[in-house]
Structures are given as C-alpha cells and as structure tokens.
Design a protein around this motif. Structure first.
Motif, PDB file in Angstrom:
ATOM      1  N   ALA A 269     -74.791   3.169 -31.205  1.00 23.32           N
ATOM      2  CA  ALA A 269     -75.566   3.948 -32.172  1.00 23.32           C
ATOM      3  C   ALA A 269     -76.101   3.052 -33.285  1.00 23.32           C
ATOM      4  O   ALA A 269     -77.247   3.221 -33.737  1.00 23.32           O
ATOM      5  CB  ALA A 269     -74.689   5.057 -32.758  1.00 23.32           C
ATOM      6  N   HIS A 270     -75.287   2.067 -33.723  1.00 21.28           N
ATOM      7  CA  HIS A 270     -75.748   1.139 -34.761  1.00 21.28           C
ATOM      8  C   HIS A 270     -76.844   0.228 -34.229  1.00 21.28           C
ATOM      9  O   HIS A 270     -77.838  -0.052 -34.917  1.00 21.28           O
ATOM     10  CB  HIS A 270     -74.562   0.306 -35.270  1.00 21.28           C
ATOM     11  N   ALA A 271     -76.669  -0.257 -32.993  1.00 22.43           N
ATOM     12  CA  ALA A 271     -77.662  -1.174 -32.415  1.00 22.43           C
ATOM     13  C   ALA A 271     -78.990  -0.479 -32.173  1.00 22.43           C
ATOM     14  O   ALA A 271     -80.056  -1.110 -32.278  1.00 22.43           O
ATOM     15  CB  ALA A 271     -77.121  -1.753 -31.111  1.00 22.43           C
ATOM     16  N   ALA A 272     -78.965   0.813 -31.847  1.00 20.99           N
ATOM     17  CA  ALA A 272     -80.219   1.534 -31.593  1.00 20.99           C
ATOM     18  C   ALA A 272     -81.082   1.617 -32.836  1.00 20.99           C
ATOM     19  O   ALA A 272     -82.320   1.730 -32.745  1.00 20.99           O
ATOM     20  CB  ALA A 272     -79.910   2.933 -31.062  1.00 20.99           C
ATOM     21  N   LYS A 273     -80.495   1.554 -34.010  1.00 18.47           N
ATOM     22  CA  LYS A 273     -81.234   1.616 -35.263  1.00 18.47           C
ATOM     23  C   LYS A 273     -81.387   0.255 -35.936  1.00 18.47           C
ATOM     24  O   LYS A 273     -81.921   0.179 -37.053  1.00 18.47           O
ATOM     25  CB  LYS A 273     -80.516   2.561 -36.231  1.00 18.47           C
ATOM     26  N   ASN A 274     -80.898  -0.827 -35.276  1.00 15.39           N
ATOM     27  CA  ASN A 274     -80.905  -2.160 -35.870  1.00 15.39           C
ATOM     28  C   ASN A 274     -82.290  -2.789 -35.706  1.00 15.39           C
ATOM     29  O   ASN A 274     -82.732  -3.081 -34.591  1.00 15.39           O
ATOM     30  CB  ASN A 274     -79.839  -3.038 -35.204  1.00 15.39           C
ATOM     31  N   GLU A 275     -82.970  -3.006 -36.808  1.00 13.92           N
ATOM     32  CA  GLU A 275     -84.318  -3.570 -36.758  1.00 13.92           C
ATOM     33  C   GLU A 275     -84.320  -5.060 -36.464  1.00 13.92           C
ATOM     34  O   GLU A 275     -85.368  -5.616 -36.129  1.00 13.92           O
ATOM     35  CB  GLU A 275     -85.023  -3.313 -38.093  1.00 13.92           C
ATOM     36  N   ARG A 276     -83.157  -5.732 -36.612  1.00 14.64           N
ATOM     37  CA  ARG A 276     -83.107  -7.174 -36.353  1.00 14.64           C
ATOM     38  C   ARG A 276     -83.083  -7.493 -34.859  1.00 14.64           C
ATOM     39  O   ARG A 276     -83.383  -8.620 -34.468  1.00 14.64           O
ATOM     40  CB  ARG A 276     -81.877  -7.788 -37.042  1.00 14.64           C
ATOM     41  N   LEU A 277     -82.707  -6.537 -34.042  1.00 12.22           N
ATOM     42  CA  LEU A 277     -82.647  -6.770 -32.603  1.00 12.22           C
ATOM     43  C   LEU A 277     -84.044  -6.721 -32.002  1.00 12.22           C
ATOM     44  O   LEU A 277     -84.904  -5.941 -32.454  1.00 12.22           O
ATOM     45  CB  LEU A 277     -81.768  -5.716 -31.937  1.00 12.22           C
ATOM     46  N   PRO A 278     -84.311  -7.528 -30.987  1.00 13.07           N
ATOM     47  CA  PRO A 278     -85.614  -7.465 -30.314  1.00 13.07           C
ATOM     48  C   PRO A 278     -85.802  -6.120 -29.605  1.00 13.07           C
ATOM     49  O   PRO A 278     -84.833  -5.432 -29.276  1.00 13.07           O
ATOM     50  CB  PRO A 278     -85.565  -8.643 -29.333  1.00 13.07           C
ATOM     51  N   LEU A 279     -87.063  -5.768 -29.339  1.00 12.07           N
ATOM     52  CA  LEU A 279     -87.377  -4.453 -28.792  1.00 12.07           C
ATOM     53  C   LEU A 279     -86.734  -4.241 -27.426  1.00 12.07           C
ATOM     54  O   LEU A 279     -86.209  -3.155 -27.135  1.00 12.07           O
ATOM     55  CB  LEU A 279     -88.908  -4.300 -28.701  1.00 12.07           C
ATOM     56  N   ARG A 280     -86.761  -5.255 -26.586  1.00  5.51           N
ATOM     57  CA  ARG A 280     -86.172  -5.106 -25.253  1.00  5.51           C
ATOM     58  C   ARG A 280     -84.677  -4.823 -25.331  1.00  5.51           C
ATOM     59  O   ARG A 280     -84.136  -4.041 -24.552  1.00  5.51           O
ATOM     60  CB  ARG A 280     -86.416  -6.370 -24.433  1.00  5.51           C
ATOM     61  N   VAL A 281     -84.019  -5.460 -26.261  1.00  9.13           N
ATOM     62  CA  VAL A 281     -82.579  -5.239 -26.415  1.00  9.13           C
ATOM     63  C   VAL A 281     -82.314  -3.815 -26.884  1.00  9.13           C
ATOM     64  O   VAL A 281     -81.377  -3.150 -26.421  1.00  9.13           O
ATOM     65  CB  VAL A 281     -81.990  -6.266 -27.399  1.00  9.13           C
ATOM     66  N   VAL A 282     -83.150  -3.314 -27.811  1.00  5.21           N
ATOM     67  CA  VAL A 282     -82.988  -1.937 -28.280  1.00  5.21           C
ATOM     68  C   VAL A 282     -83.166  -0.957 -27.130  1.00  5.21           C
ATOM     69  O   VAL A 282     -82.414   0.032 -27.012  1.00  5.21           O
ATOM     70  CB  VAL A 282     -83.985  -1.645 -29.418  1.00  5.21           C
ATOM     71  N   VAL A 283     -84.153  -1.206 -26.272  1.00  4.98           N
ATOM     72  CA  VAL A 283     -84.372  -0.337 -25.114  1.00  4.98           C
ATOM     73  C   VAL A 283     -83.144  -0.337 -24.196  1.00  4.98           C
ATOM     74  O   VAL A 283     -82.707   0.712 -23.712  1.00  4.98           O
ATOM     75  CB  VAL A 283     -85.633  -0.773 -24.352  1.00  4.98           C
TER      76      VAL A 283
END
Length: 597
Positions: free
Chosen positions: A474-488
């Motif tokens: 849940a934290h990673a899904a809202k983390n803007e520092r992560l690249p887009l592919r990782v969020v997906v």
C-alpha cells in the motif's frame, strides 16, 4: 633453575638480610645499614673521586664518573682481574666503556666492592644480576660474591610471587638481551605458567558477552571484566599488560602452548590492545612514522596471538580491533584474521559495528562496504547450526545496515545491489518478507534523486514484490520515488494478494457451509428413522384395539394379548423372548370347602 643456567657454583648458603661485607673505613654497623639516599650517592662519588692515583680506576657509566681501587675491584670481579693481568700498564677505562648498566646499578656494585651493604629490591635485582655476571662476580672468583647473593634474592623473593615477577620483568626491558641469555626470563616464564595454571585470575577476568538487546550507551560497561571485584580486592593484582611487547609476546605464546583457557588469554590480549593502541589516536595525521610502525607491528602481533574460536571476545570488540588494523594499514593477513573471527559470530554484531569507515587516499564511499561483504561471505560459509535463527538475525542486521548506508551520497548502485542481493538470499531461505529491503531502497532513492528512471528500475530489481506485506504494498503504490513500472507491478501484486485473500475466505466459508449441510443431513436421517418407528407403533396399537373388540374366547384373548405385547416389546427392543416376562394377573378359582371343587 636460574643458578644452573648461570653456571653458578655456590660453596655455602648466603643470608638474605642486608649486611656489611668487609668494611674498610671503620664505620659502625648501624651506619652501614642505613638506606642509601641520593645525597649519600653524591657524597660517596665525590669522596671516591677526590684521590685518584695510579691504583685507582675511573669508570664512566653514562654521564656519571666512578673512581674505584683497581685491586679492590679486581678482588671481586674476575673480568677486571683478567684485564689487569693482561694490561697492567694501560688505562682500563677504555676497556670498560661498554658496561651494560646504569649509574644506579653500578653504584651498588661499587658499594659492594668497598664493603658496604647492598640494598636489593625487585626493581634493581635484574640489572644487578646482569652487571655482576658481566663483571664475573661469582663464587668461583670470590666467596660470598655479589652474583650469588643477587641470584638467591631473585629465587627466594621474586619467583614465588606473581606480582614481584611482573615488577622485575617490567624494568628488564633495557637489559632484554642479557635477561634472555642468562635465563632469567625463562625462569620467570616457567613460574608464571605454573601460577596461571593454578589460578587463572592472574590473567584477569574473562570478558563476558552481554545478553542485553539493543544499542545502549552502557554497552562498553558490559564488557568490563568484573570491575567491582577488582575494586574491592584486598591484594592488588599486577597486570600482565604492563609488560613490553618483547616480553608479553613470548609469555602469551607459551600460555597458548600450555593450554591455558583461551577466554582468559583473549581478554588479556584485548586489554593489552586497549591500553597500547585504542588509547592513542591511531588515525591521526600527527602520529610519527616510527610510532605508526610500532603500532602496526603491535596490532599484527596481537592478531597472531589471539586464539581462534567463537565467542572468545564480543563481536563489538573484534570490530574495534579490525578498525585499528585498517587505520594503521596493517597487513592483509592481519585484517583477514579479524574478519574471519568476526564472520564466525556475525549474528552477535550490531548495526553500529558494521559501520567501518573507509580508509585510503581515494575514499569513494563513507564506509568500507567490501569489508562487510567479505565478512558476510565468511558467515555464510561457516554457518553450521541446525536452526535458521542465525540467518534470520543476520538478515535483519543487513537490512538495517542497508538502511543506514543508503543515505551515503557516494554509494554506488552496484555496491548497494550486491549487498541487497546477499540479504535477499537469506530472506528467501527463512520465508521473511522483504519490507526491510524495500525500506532501504526507498531511502536510497530519496538520497539519490538524480538517478534516471532506468537506474531506479535497476535498484528496484532486487525487490521481491511477492514477499512484501500488504502494508508495504500500500505504501509502495503511493510512493512517487518509485519508477512507474515498479508501481504497476506493486499494484498487480496487491490485486493478486487481495484475490488470494478473498479466495481463502470464500474457501473457508464453503468449507464451513459444507460441514453445516452434513450435520443437517444427519439430523434429517435420524428424524426419519424416528418417524418410521412411531408409525409402526401406531399400527400395532390399532391392531390391538381390533383384537380386543372382537368376540374371541378368553383363552384366545390372553394368547392374543401376549402375542401383541411380545411383538410390541420386540419392536421397541425390550423383549427377551421368555415367558416369564409376561406378568398378567390371573384370577384363582374358588374351591368349595366340603366338595373340594
């Protein structure tokens, strides 16, 4: 024995009390036994130097001149007697210029030659033996000579006591070669081994590894070897660590050979390093080249002496010795020795222990990451316990270490990924979640905001999304520092986890529902069985009513009744098939008293 090593042959025993020997100036006995003060020394030397003649010999010991009668000195010294015989007309001052003694020791010899009492102490006995041996003042040349008296004092007053041995050896550094050659050190060493075997407390207290959890300010106090016992001890124990390295090294080496418990030896070695190395600024630029070389030789020697074994010293203290070896640029063998000892008990380390500063001219990173990688590899290769608790502890340790060093702006991506991968191996083996690795990656991306999208994806490559907890996802899904592919990927894994959770819940509901249906079927079958039995009973009762209302004979009625009750009891499971089971009331015929009928 020392006496045999010195090749001494005593003709008669020598008394230990200080006594005047052959006075020449008529002083009374009380005056001769007074302590020899510095004022007496100056007066004595001046008085001896006043009347120099052809019979007198002037000897310079350091900057102090001594004037002695040749014949008087030759009567006690075989060396001087031989020199006078060979060089009767020459000045012997040149031949005696290399006397291995200081002014205080030679003054004691001069007093002895003139018949004064010699005050022997633990501090002056070793140089006195060395000088008297050099001058040949043994029993072969003169009875009751100085060498025999000094050796007797050494054997009777020094060797029986641990404290006196340490005091005597402490002042023998200036005469180390003579001490070794004359066997004085060997005699002290054998006495020390025997005393240490009988009482290990002579080496000090072993260092107890603290069982406290967490980092506290008093961690250093937990490694102090029973300071309270030493504080209130009645007899002060002389410390072996006060000896110079040239004497300390062979003593510890010999104790290792004689199987003295390694925990006592390890504690003594650490205390020696703490006193000689840790107390000085080893990393300072102001240290001289000679001092730095001496310190380097010291830490390398202590590493060779340190026994191998787990939990002989706390991991924190081993890291302290390793840092000193790195600061002093010790040999790779020395550093590897400390790394191996640390690696075997890495599960006892703390995060602050792993923060080894990087040294060298080109400091690419703040901490020595390669050193930690080698230690971590040693731990994996030498782990031999059946349970995985050590792996779990080290995995948590590396995760915290990664989070600590992730803020280093100079930390390279490859180095960070390498450590993260080594930690992930342990996580996979222990079925732990990868939240700690995610936390370290988040800190690294925050402190290295200049990274491109491709670099960020490379950093996140080590993250196992399947092992992340729902909170971390849940934290990673809202983390803007992560690249887009990782969020997906994180969102996809979150959906999979949600689906699995719902599936498990539905499956559990279906299983509970199935159990309830089975229980209802069993109840339904039991009710049907009871209904059948009730119907059969109603049918039997109706048949009974029909038979009762019919006009059959009494005997038939009785027989029918018995038959019906038998059938009812049989159906109800209450009959045994015996005629005695029927207890019907039977009327008795009246008998006429006269006719008998």
């Amino acid at each position: 024995m020392v006496r045999s090593q010195l090749i001494l042959q005593k003709k008669k025993p020598v008394k230990m009390e200080r006594e005047a020997i052959g006075t020449n100036d008529g002083r009374n006995e009380a005056e001769q036994k007074l302590p020899f003060t510095n004022y007496d020394s100056i007066f004595f030397n001046l008085r001896m130097s006043k009347s120099a003649s052809s019979r007198e010999l002037e000897v310079h010991v350091g900057s102090m001149p001594f004037t002695l009668d040749k014949e008087l000195l030759a009567s006690k010294s075989a060396k001087v007697a031989a020199l006078l015989k060979e060089n009767s007309n020459e000045d012997l001052s040149y031949l005696l210029r290399d006397i291995p003694a200081d002014a205080e020791t030679f003054e004691l010899v001069a007093r002895f030659c003139r018949g004064y009492a010699v005050q022997m102490t633990t501090e002056n006995i070793v140089p006195l033996i060395c000088l008297s041996f050099y001058l040949g003042m043994d029993e072969n040349h003169c009875n009751n000579n100085l060498l025999g008296k000094a050796v007797t004092f050494f054997e009777q007053r020094v060797l029986p006591s641990w404290n006196e041995i340490i005091k005597a050896l402490r002042v023998s550094e200036k005469y180390l070669q003579q001490t070794m050659q004359l066997g004085l050190f060997d005699a002290c060493l054998q006495a020390m081994i025997a005393k240490a075997s009988d009482n290990l407390r002579h080496l000090g207290e072993p260092i107890i590894i603290s069982t406290k959890c967490g980092d506290t300010e008093d961690d250093d106090d937990s490694y102090r070897p029973n300071a309270r016992r030493r504080l209130f001890a009645l007899d002060w124990q002389e410390d072996l660590t006060t000896l110079p390295l040239q004497l300390y090294e062979p003593i510890i080496y010999t104790m290792n050979q004689h199987k003295i418990p390694p925990e006592y030896i390890s504690a003594s070695i650490y205390q020696y390093a703490k006193k000689r190395i840790f107390s000085s600024d080893t990393g300072g630029e102001s240290m001289s080249i000679y001092k730095r070389k001496s310190q380097r030789n010291l830490i390398e020697t202590l590493e060779r002496l340190l026994p191998h074994g787990r939990e002989l010293l706390p991991c924190t203290l081993l890291f302290e010795m390793l840092r000193s070896a790195i600061d002093l640029e010790a040999s790779s063998t020395c550093r590897n020795g400390f790394e191996i000892r640390i690696g075997k008990q890495l599960d006892e380390a703390k995060v602050k222990d792993l923060l080894v500063p990087s040294r060298g001219y080109a400091k690419e990173v703040q901490y020595d990451i390669e050193c930690i990688r080698r230690i971590l590899k040693i731990f994996y290769e030498n782990y031999d316990r059946s349970d995985a608790s050590g792996f779990v502890t080290v995995a948590e340790l590396i995760e915290e270490f990664l989070a600590e060093i992730a803020g280093d702006i100079d930390l390279l991506i490859d180095t960070f990924i390498s450590l993260a991968e080594m930690s992930m191996v342990v996580i996979l083996g222990t079925k732990r979640n990868s939240d700690g690795i995610y936390r370290a990656i988040d800190i690294y991306l925050e402190k290295h905001a200049y990274l491109t999208e491709k670099d960020k994806e490379q950093v996140c490559r080590v993250l196992d999304f399947q092992n992340m907890s729902p909170e971390a996802c849940a934290h990673a899904a809202k983390n803007e520092r992560l690249p887009l592919r990782v969020v997906v990927k994180v969102l996809f894994m979150a959906q999979l986890q949600l689906r699995e959770t719902l599936t498990m819940e539905v499956r559990g509901y279906d299983e509970n529902l199935g159990k309830q249906e089975e229980e209802e079927d069993e109840v339904r079958m039991e009710m049907e069985k009871m209904s059948i039995k009730v119907k059969e009973l109603e049918k039997d009762i109706s048949l009974m009513k029909i038979e009762i209302t019919s006009g059959s004979s009494r005997q038939r009625v009785k027989k029918g009744k018995a038959s019906m009750w038998t059938d009812m009891k049989r159906k109800l499971g209450c009959t045994s098939g015996s005629k005695d089971d029927f207890n019907f009331p039977v009327k008795k015929k009246k008998v006429h008293p006269k006719l008998g009928i």
